[in-house]
Design an enzyme around this catalytic site. Structure first.
Site, PDB file in Angstrom:
ATOM      1  N   ASP A  75     -15.412 -31.556 -29.873  1.00 36.55           N
ATOM      2  CA  ASP A  75     -14.514 -30.959 -30.866  1.00 36.55           C
ATOM      3  C   ASP A  75     -13.079 -31.430 -30.700  1.00 36.55           C
ATOM      4  OD1 ASP A  75     -14.223 -29.648 -28.427  1.00 36.55           O
ATOM      5  OD2 ASP A  75     -15.113 -27.784 -29.128  1.00 36.55           O
ATOM      6  N   ASN A 144     -16.527 -15.448 -26.136  1.00 39.74           N
ATOM      7  CA  ASN A 144     -17.307 -14.844 -27.227  1.00 39.74           C
ATOM      8  C   ASN A 144     -18.655 -15.546 -27.431  1.00 39.74           C
ATOM      9  OD1 ASN A 144     -16.559 -17.259 -28.337  1.00 39.74           O
ATOM     10  ND2 ASN A 144     -15.339 -16.402 -30.016  1.00 39.74           N
ATOM     11  N   HIS A 146     -19.085 -18.807 -27.818  1.00 41.25           N
ATOM     12  CA  HIS A 146     -19.078 -20.046 -28.613  1.00 41.25           C
ATOM     13  C   HIS A 146     -19.471 -21.254 -27.766  1.00 41.25           C
ATOM     14  CE1 HIS A 146     -14.438 -20.805 -27.958  1.00 41.25           C
ATOM     15  NE2 HIS A 146     -15.132 -21.521 -27.083  1.00 41.25           N
ATOM     16  N   GLU A 151     -18.062 -20.794 -33.584  1.00 42.21           N
ATOM     17  CA  GLU A 151     -17.708 -19.403 -33.324  1.00 42.21           C
ATOM     18  C   GLU A 151     -18.845 -18.480 -33.787  1.00 42.21           C
ATOM     19  OE1 GLU A 151     -15.319 -18.996 -31.452  1.00 42.21           O
ATOM     20  OE2 GLU A 151     -13.402 -19.792 -32.138  1.00 42.21           O
TER      21      GLU A 151
HETATM   22  C1  F6R Z   1     -14.244 -27.425 -25.506  1.00 44.02           C
HETATM   23  C2  F6R Z   1     -15.242 -26.535 -26.084  1.00 44.02           C
HETATM   24  C3  F6R Z   1     -15.228 -25.076 -25.813  1.00 44.02           C
HETATM   25  C4  F6R Z   1     -14.979 -24.734 -24.335  1.00 44.02           C
HETATM   26  C5  F6R Z   1     -14.946 -23.222 -24.132  1.00 44.02           C
HETATM   27  C6  F6R Z   1     -14.609 -22.851 -22.704  1.00 44.02           C
HETATM   28  O1  F6R Z   1     -14.492 -28.764 -25.861  1.00 44.02           O
HETATM   29  O2  F6R Z   1     -16.057 -26.996 -26.807  1.00 44.02           O
HETATM   30  O3  F6R Z   1     -16.458 -24.527 -26.217  1.00 44.02           O
HETATM   31  O4  F6R Z   1     -15.966 -25.307 -23.546  1.00 44.02           O
HETATM   32  O5  F6R Z   1     -13.986 -22.653 -24.985  1.00 44.02           O
HETATM   33  O6  F6R Z   1     -13.299 -23.233 -22.400  1.00 44.02           O
HETATM   34  P1  F6R Z   1     -12.693 -23.026 -20.948  1.00 44.02           P
HETATM   35  O7  F6R Z   1     -13.420 -23.950 -20.031  1.00 44.02           O
HETATM   36  O8  F6R Z   1     -11.239 -23.413 -21.097  1.00 44.02           O
HETATM   37  O9  F6R Z   1     -12.899 -21.601 -20.585  1.00 44.02           O
END
Ligand code: F6R
Length: 251
Positions: A75, A144, A146, A151
């Site tokens: 992403d 959450n 995701h 989301e």
């Molecule tokens: C990032 C992504 C997100 C993160 C998730 C956890 O490329 O796709 O799904 O993996 O938000 O983020 P952290 O590791 O910062 O808690």
């Protein structure tokens, strides 16, 4: 390390984050040793900083190279210059691309400022397909549930698309943009179906703040679009790597 299997997903629980990171990097090295041209799906975020550090420091010693590999990031935010402090282009350049022998033309991230975001998402999906699909996808998980920026409420059939970020994601990721900077509210993300098409998936979660997302993911029989990570139960080759605080509800 302790192994579990729940809801058809393999789980490995580690005493420390360095042990977890060494294992995850070792699995990536194994893939590249078998197939130097592997197509690798990459994630960003805090969880992956020690992972990239370990990979960048250790890959030569492990006898592998990224020169022939192809990567696709999950992403990227929309509406910011790619050089922004908080962009995933900046993150990847800083933590991984600049520290390895990866060829920049083979390292893909959605454009952060395209004239036509929907068209960019469709092109990205097409590029993944044209590259033969993703051999191994690394994932983090949001508080959450995701995965990527899919989301809660995202269809399990989604392909790469433009998405609005939830309030909790914007809040969690704000520190990356620096004080007073505007945090983007939109992103391009691989879809859940795009992720599920990967041949092998590793999901990594560390810290107690992820324990409730992990608990929701592994709730027996639960597969719901309101917890995107539960879609992983539809895949036959997922390994979830957790530290003890993240695994709290499973032990
Ligand atoms: C990032 C992504 C997100 C993160 C998730 C956890 O490329 O796709 O799904 O993996 O938000 O983020 P952290 O590791 O910062 O808690």
């Amino acid at each position: 390390m302790r192994r579990l299997e729940l809801e058809g997903l393999k789980i490995e629980v580690f005493d420390t984050v360095p042990e977890l990171v060494a294992r995850a990097a070792g699995r990536l090295f194994d893939v590249l040793r078998t197939d130097p041209e592997a197509v690798i799906g990459l994630a960003t975020g805090n969880t992956f900083i020690p992972f990239y550090d370990f990979v960048a420091t250790g890959y030569r010693r492990a006898g592998i190279s990224f020169e022939q590999s192809v990567t696709f990031n999950l992403d990227e935010y929309l509406g910011i210059p790619r050089e922004s402090e908080g962009s995933y282009h900046t993150y990847m350049d800083r933590n991984f691309f600049s520290k390895t022998d990866i060829v920049s033309e083979n390292a893909h991230i959605p454009d952060s400022n395209p004239a036509d975001p929907e068209g960019e998402a469709e092109n990205y999906e097409r590029l993944i397909t044209r590259s033969g699909g993703i051999d191994v996808q690394f994932l983090g998980i949001g508080r959450n549930g995701h995965i990527g920026f899919n989301e809660p409420g995202t269809s399990f059939d989604s392909r790469t698309h433009v998405t609005d970020l939830s309030a909790s994601t914007i809040e969690s990721n704000a520190p990356l943009f620096g004080k007073g900077k505007i945090v983007p509210h939109r992103a391009i993300t691989m879809g859940i179906r795009t992720i599920l098409d990967s041949r092998k998936i590793f999901l990594i979660a560390c810290g107690e703040e992820k324990s409730s997302a992990i608990a929701s993911t592994f709730t027996e029989g639960r597969m719901t679009e309101s917890v995107p990570s539960t879609a992983l139960k539809l895949h036959r080759n997922v390994t979830v790597l957790l530290d003890k605080p993240a695994a709290k509800s499973l032990l």
